[in-house]
Enzyme design. Structure first.
Site, short mmCIF file in Angstrom:
data_model
loop_
_atom_site.label_atom_id
_atom_site.label_comp_id
_atom_site.label_asym_id
_atom_site.label_seq_id
_atom_site.Cartn_x
_atom_site.Cartn_y
_atom_site.Cartn_z
N MET A 109 8.84 30.12 15.08
CA MET A 109 9.88 29.11 14.88
C MET A 109 11.26 29.75 15.09
O MET A 109 12.27 29.21 14.66
CB MET A 109 9.77 28.51 13.48
CG MET A 109 8.41 27.81 13.29
SD MET A 109 8.42 26.48 12.09
CE MET A 109 8.81 27.37 10.61
N GLY A 110 11.28 30.92 15.74
CA GLY A 110 12.56 31.57 16.05
C GLY A 110 13.17 32.30 14.87
O GLY A 110 12.50 32.57 13.87
N GLY B 274 8.89 41.54 12.36
CA GLY B 274 7.51 41.05 12.24
C GLY B 274 7.09 40.32 13.52
O GLY B 274 6.02 40.57 14.09
N HIS B 275 7.96 39.43 14.00
CA HIS B 275 7.64 38.70 15.24
C HIS B 275 7.51 39.68 16.41
O HIS B 275 6.62 39.54 17.25
CB HIS B 275 8.76 37.71 15.59
CG HIS B 275 8.96 36.63 14.58
ND1 HIS B 275 10.09 36.54 13.80
CD2 HIS B 275 8.18 35.57 14.24
CE1 HIS B 275 10.01 35.47 13.02
NE2 HIS B 275 8.87 34.86 13.25
N GLN C 272 5.61 19.88 10.56
CA GLN C 272 4.99 20.72 9.53
C GLN C 272 5.86 20.86 8.29
O GLN C 272 5.52 21.59 7.37
CB GLN C 272 4.57 22.08 10.09
CG GLN C 272 5.70 23.03 10.43
CD GLN C 272 5.20 24.30 11.09
OE1 GLN C 272 4.75 24.27 12.23
NE2 GLN C 272 5.27 25.42 10.40
N GLY D 124 0.81 36.20 12.48
CA GLY D 124 1.02 37.20 11.43
C GLY D 124 0.18 36.91 10.20
O GLY D 124 0.00 35.75 9.79
N LYS E 220 0.99 37.43 7.23
CA LYS E 220 1.74 36.95 6.06
C LYS E 220 1.35 35.50 5.77
O LYS E 220 1.22 35.10 4.63
CB LYS E 220 3.26 37.04 6.27
CG LYS E 220 3.98 36.62 4.98
CD LYS E 220 5.45 36.90 5.02
CE LYS E 220 6.19 35.91 5.85
NZ LYS E 220 6.26 34.56 5.24
N GLN F 27 -2.69 30.08 7.17
CA GLN F 27 -2.44 29.51 8.51
C GLN F 27 -3.33 30.17 9.57
O GLN F 27 -3.96 29.50 10.38
CB GLN F 27 -0.97 29.70 8.86
CG GLN F 27 -0.64 29.47 10.32
CD GLN F 27 0.85 29.50 10.59
OE1 GLN F 27 1.53 28.55 10.29
NE2 GLN F 27 1.36 30.57 11.17
N SER G 27 10.55 37.70 6.56
CA SER G 27 10.44 36.26 6.75
C SER G 27 11.79 35.75 7.20
O SER G 27 12.83 36.25 6.72
CB SER G 27 10.07 35.60 5.41
OG SER G 27 10.36 34.22 5.44
O1 PAF Z 1 4.13 30.52 11.63
C1 PAF Z 1 4.96 29.80 12.23
O2 PAF Z 1 6.07 30.23 12.55
C2 PAF Z 1 4.61 28.36 12.55
O3 PAF Z 1 3.85 27.78 11.55
C3 PAF Z 1 3.95 28.18 13.92
C4 PAF Z 1 2.58 28.87 13.98
C5 PAF Z 1 4.84 28.73 15.01
C6 PAF Z 1 3.68 26.68 14.20
O4 PAF Z 1 4.87 25.97 14.19
#
Ligand code: PAF
Length: 298
Positions: A30-31, A36-37, A70, A156, A158, A162, A194
């Protein structure tokens, strides 16, 4: 590095790459990227190494999309931090090939009628307190899988619930995609990275350490031989209650495969918690006995 905003163009590009024999690795985000990303980008590249492809090339796509479906009505969709220019610079440095950055209008139809709903693993933990959250996550991730055509997608640890739900979706709906779990990346003092950490004031940032500290306590009790989930949860609860700005959403010990609460820690378990520090909701977790994905410092 290319930036693609149109879903149609993304899908046409992905299909052309696949026809040319070029494998695609996907990192959905989600940018407001952090280390971590970026660690997930490295894992994606390793999973689709250019050397193993017939063309000698592979493509890593990172998607940036703050997915409205979401977020609940009282959640932080509008405040969620965004900085696309900075994200682009970080992706360029990390060797991302394509950023997919669609608009809300292009991803969310006016009249959607089909959603992906998981009916078992999504019931507890965050699913219980955030109704509709995982339906929104799975629906958008399924759309990304169709638009980006990855062989591999990296998520991830974390977001432990999910990533397990996504793995279940891939299994149940036969997506030909390998899901990779990326280890949690932490700040030097142990706080799990985060994008939401940016909401924390200086005092809250210090208080937020109670999440990782309660997991450290759980692990040390486990190492001393404690196997009673109730005792571990009450020790963690006590530790967090010492912090006035902290409010516990949940602390649970669940079976790692079914995510059902357990009373005794036998086999692979996940200790997961969600805690509000002021207005900021943070999550963290610990897998036992194999805790390598959680990277909790000693
Ligand atoms: O983990 C996230 O950042 C979001 O839930 C994802 C997997 C990109 C879906 O919008």
């Amino acid at each position: 590095m290319n930036i693609v905003t149109s879903p149609e163009q993304m899908q046409a590009t992905a299909l052309a790459l696949r026809r040319a024999g070029q494998p695609i690795g996907l990192v959905p985000t989600m940018g407001f990227l952090h280390a971590g990303h970026l660690s997930l980008v490295k894992l994606a590249r390793q999973a689709v190494p250019p050397s193993a492809s017939p063309t000698g090339k592979s493509t890593v796509v990172l998607s940036i999309f703050v997915n409205p479906i979401q977020f609940g009505p009282n959640e932080d969709f509008n405040q969620y931090p965004r900085n696309f220019d900075r994200d682009c610079r970080l992706c360029e440095q990390e060797g991302v090939d394509i950023i997919f950055h669609p608009s809300v209008e292009s991803m969310c139809l006016q009249d959607p009628a089909v959603f992906v709903e998981e009916t078992a693993l999504s019931k507890g933990l965050c699913g219980c307190l955030r109704p509709g959250h995982f339906r929104g996550v799975l629906t958008v991730v399924a759309k990304f899988f169709n638009l980006i055509q990855p062989q591999v997608a990296v998520f991830g640890e974390k977001d432990a619930q999910q990533v397990r739900l996504i793995q279940q979706m891939v299994r149940d709906l036969n997506f030909p995609i390998r899901i990779i779990f990326g280890p949690i990346v932490r700040e030097p003092d142990g706080l799990a990275m985060s994008s939401r950490n940016t909401y924390l004031s200086t005092a809250e940032r210090r208080d937020a350490l109670c999440l990782v500290q309660s997991l450290q306590l759980a692990r040390s009790l486990y190492r001393q031989g404690e196997r009673d989930a109730g005792k571990i949860i009450s020790a963690m609860t006590q530790k967090i209650r010492d912090i006035p700005s902290a409010a516990i959403d949940y602390i649970e010990v669940v079976d790692d495969a079914t995510l059902q609460p357990v009373q005794t820690l036998n086999g692979a378990v996940l200790i997961a918690l969600a805690v509000r520090i002021g207005k900021t909701r943070l999550i963290d977790n610990l897998m036992l006995p194999d805790d390598h994905l959680c990277q909790i410092p000693d």
